[in-house]
Design a protein around this motif. Sequence first.
Motif, PDB file in Angstrom:
ATOM      1  N   MET A 266       6.522  -3.281   0.786  1.00  6.24           N
ATOM      2  CA  MET A 266       6.617  -2.320  -0.463  1.00  6.24           C
ATOM      3  C   MET A 266       6.377  -1.823  -0.863  1.00  6.24           C
ATOM      4  O   MET A 266       7.034  -1.522  -2.833  1.00  6.24           O
ATOM      5  N   GLU A 267       6.863  -0.557   0.296  1.00  6.55           N
ATOM      6  CA  GLU A 267       6.914   0.689  -0.295  1.00  6.55           C
ATOM      7  C   GLU A 267       8.194   0.929  -0.989  1.00  6.55           C
ATOM      8  O   GLU A 267       9.198   0.542  -0.267  1.00  6.55           O
ATOM      9  N   ALA A 268       8.319   1.736  -2.137  1.00  8.64           N
ATOM     10  CA  ALA A 268       9.840   1.869  -2.740  1.00  8.64           C
ATOM     11  C   ALA A 268       9.630   3.604  -2.573  1.00  8.64           C
ATOM     12  O   ALA A 268       8.598   4.188  -3.531  1.00  8.64           O
ATOM     13  N   LYS A 269      10.802   3.776  -2.168  1.00 13.98           N
ATOM     14  CA  LYS A 269      10.993   4.968  -1.947  1.00 13.98           C
ATOM     15  C   LYS A 269      12.615   5.953  -2.536  1.00 13.98           C
ATOM     16  O   LYS A 269      12.827   4.913  -2.465  1.00 13.98           O
ATOM     17  N   THR A 270      12.446   6.531  -3.203  1.00 11.38           N
ATOM     18  CA  THR A 270      13.217   6.695  -3.924  1.00 11.38           C
ATOM     19  C   THR A 270      13.203   9.080  -3.966  1.00 11.38           C
ATOM     20  O   THR A 270      12.414   9.660  -4.021  1.00 11.38           O
ATOM     21  N   LYS A 271      14.612   9.391  -4.029  1.00 11.16           N
ATOM     22  CA  LYS A 271      15.543  10.565  -3.443  1.00 11.16           C
ATOM     23  C   LYS A 271      15.075  11.391  -5.165  1.00 11.16           C
ATOM     24  O   LYS A 271      14.951  12.712  -4.760  1.00 11.16           O
ATOM     25  N   ASN A 272      14.735  10.289  -6.017  1.00 13.23           N
ATOM     26  CA  ASN A 272      14.827  11.406  -7.105  1.00 13.23           C
ATOM     27  C   ASN A 272      12.903  11.006  -7.324  1.00 13.23           C
ATOM     28  O   ASN A 272      13.006  10.189  -8.079  1.00 13.23           O
ATOM     29  N   LYS A 273      12.643  12.237  -7.199  1.00  9.67           N
ATOM     30  CA  LYS A 273      11.502  12.717  -7.879  1.00  9.67           C
ATOM     31  C   LYS A 273      10.817  12.959  -9.100  1.00  9.67           C
ATOM     32  O   LYS A 273      10.096  12.039  -9.355  1.00  9.67           O
TER      33      LYS A 273
ATOM     34  N   TYR B 106      -2.214   1.149  -6.912  1.00 12.33           N
ATOM     35  CA  TYR B 106      -0.826   1.111  -5.712  1.00 12.33           C
ATOM     36  C   TYR B 106       0.285   2.204  -6.006  1.00 12.33           C
ATOM     37  O   TYR B 106       0.799   2.556  -4.763  1.00 12.33           O
ATOM     38  N   ALA B 107      -0.231   3.163  -7.213  1.00 15.41           N
ATOM     39  CA  ALA B 107       0.525   4.762  -7.153  1.00 15.41           C
ATOM     40  C   ALA B 107      -0.198   5.571  -6.012  1.00 15.41           C
ATOM     41  O   ALA B 107       0.685   6.479  -5.710  1.00 15.41           O
TER      42      ALA B 107
ATOM     43  N   LYS C 128      -0.242  -3.108   1.384  1.00 16.36           N
ATOM     44  CA  LYS C 128      -1.800  -3.209   1.469  1.00 16.36           C
ATOM     45  C   LYS C 128      -2.175  -3.484  -0.175  1.00 16.36           C
ATOM     46  O   LYS C 128      -2.947  -3.882  -0.651  1.00 16.36           O
ATOM     47  N   HIS C 129      -2.067  -2.014   0.078  1.00 15.32           N
ATOM     48  CA  HIS C 129      -2.715  -1.818  -1.860  1.00 15.32           C
ATOM     49  C   HIS C 129      -2.147  -2.237  -3.119  1.00 15.32           C
ATOM     50  O   HIS C 129      -2.436  -2.411  -3.787  1.00 15.32           O
ATOM     51  N   ALA C 130      -0.254  -2.695  -2.693  1.00  8.28           N
ATOM     52  CA  ALA C 130      -0.075  -3.552  -3.852  1.00  8.28           C
ATOM     53  C   ALA C 130      -0.770  -4.649  -3.652  1.00  8.28           C
ATOM     54  O   ALA C 130      -1.674  -4.883  -5.152  1.00  8.28           O
ATOM     55  N   VAL C 131      -1.213  -5.501  -3.049  1.00  6.28           N
ATOM     56  CA  VAL C 131      -2.002  -6.687  -3.278  1.00  6.28           C
ATOM     57  C   VAL C 131      -3.844  -6.141  -3.432  1.00  6.28           C
ATOM     58  O   VAL C 131      -4.074  -6.943  -4.112  1.00  6.28           O
ATOM     59  N   LEU C 132      -4.733  -5.294  -3.161  1.00  4.44           N
ATOM     60  CA  LEU C 132      -5.462  -4.166  -3.439  1.00  4.44           C
ATOM     61  C   LEU C 132      -5.195  -4.743  -5.041  1.00  4.44           C
ATOM     62  O   LEU C 132      -6.513  -4.976  -5.409  1.00  4.44           O
TER      63      LEU C 132
ATOM     64  N   THR D  55       5.817 -11.254  -7.455  1.00  2.00           N
ATOM     65  CA  THR D  55       6.054  -9.693  -7.992  1.00  2.00           C
ATOM     66  C   THR D  55       6.232  -8.874  -6.261  1.00  2.00           C
ATOM     67  O   THR D  55       6.674  -8.352  -5.791  1.00  2.00           O
ATOM     68  N   PHE D  56       5.073  -9.500  -6.012  1.00  4.31           N
ATOM     69  CA  PHE D  56       4.802  -9.094  -3.884  1.00  4.31           C
ATOM     70  C   PHE D  56       6.559  -9.478  -3.259  1.00  4.31           C
ATOM     71  O   PHE D  56       6.859  -8.943  -2.528  1.00  4.31           O
ATOM     72  N   VAL D  57       7.096 -11.156  -4.022  1.00  7.95           N
ATOM     73  CA  VAL D  57       8.108 -11.013  -3.221  1.00  7.95           C
ATOM     74  C   VAL D  57       9.443 -10.489  -3.521  1.00  7.95           C
ATOM     75  O   VAL D  57       9.660 -10.419  -2.948  1.00  7.95           O
ATOM     76  N   THR D  58       9.075 -10.037  -5.379  1.00  2.31           N
ATOM     77  CA  THR D  58      10.620  -9.398  -5.861  1.00  2.31           C
ATOM     78  C   THR D  58      10.252  -7.852  -5.445  1.00  2.31           C
ATOM     79  O   THR D  58      11.627  -7.600  -5.584  1.00  2.31           O
ATOM     80  N   TYR D  59       9.333  -7.218  -5.789  1.00  4.89           N
ATOM     81  CA  TYR D  59       9.222  -6.471  -5.966  1.00  4.89           C
ATOM     82  C   TYR D  59      10.119  -5.065  -5.013  1.00  4.89           C
ATOM     83  O   TYR D  59      11.582  -4.191  -6.022  1.00  4.89           O
TER      84      TYR D  59
END
Length: 198
Positions: free
Chosen positions: A1-8, A107-108, A114-118, A186-190
């Motif tokens: 579920m980790e979202a990575k982006t080049k634009n910091k 999550y941030a 794991k942290h998304a679910v938590l 959210t978990f399924v689609t994020y």
Amino acid sequence: MEAKTKNKTLTKLTPKFIASVGILAGISVLLYYILEFPIPFIPPFLKFDFSTLPALIGGFAFGPIAGFVIVLIKALLHTLISYSGGAGEIADLLVSGSFVLVASSIYAKHKTRKHAVLGMLIGTIVMTIVGGFANYFILIPFYAKIMPLDKIMDMCGPYINSTLDYVLFGAIPFNIIKGLILSAITFVTYKHISRILH
């Protein structure tokens, strides 16, 4: 579920960030207007809607403040046609806002499944507690000014005879159900949606 982006710097006030938050807020408002329905065995004043979903996704993608802003925009716009004198919108801001803030803040810190679910589980717990207080101190007192309290309780079913019963057997189960459903979606689609947002 980790979202990575080049634009910091995406979470700063860039045009792309503002546009993304605006779009999510617009979707949230639309969902609030068009998709609202009761849950069986839950008092009719408590209606389920998916309007918190874009805010939760926005909170995960851009941070908790962005998520809360989406909830705030939705509440402010819905106040324009509110029949609750703003009481319902204040309650929704507190309830949905607490869920989004807690879940996206956890999550941030560590953007993992794991942290998304938590975060969403703890967010659901916090939302349930806040929802109980919001209904007890805001919503029921407001509706009690419109009609006698005993008539309100009669509308809620034979097992609810007081404001405390309403909170225990109505608001608490409702917010648990709402939190779990929104969390699952959210978990399924994020992961897929975050690619579009970033």
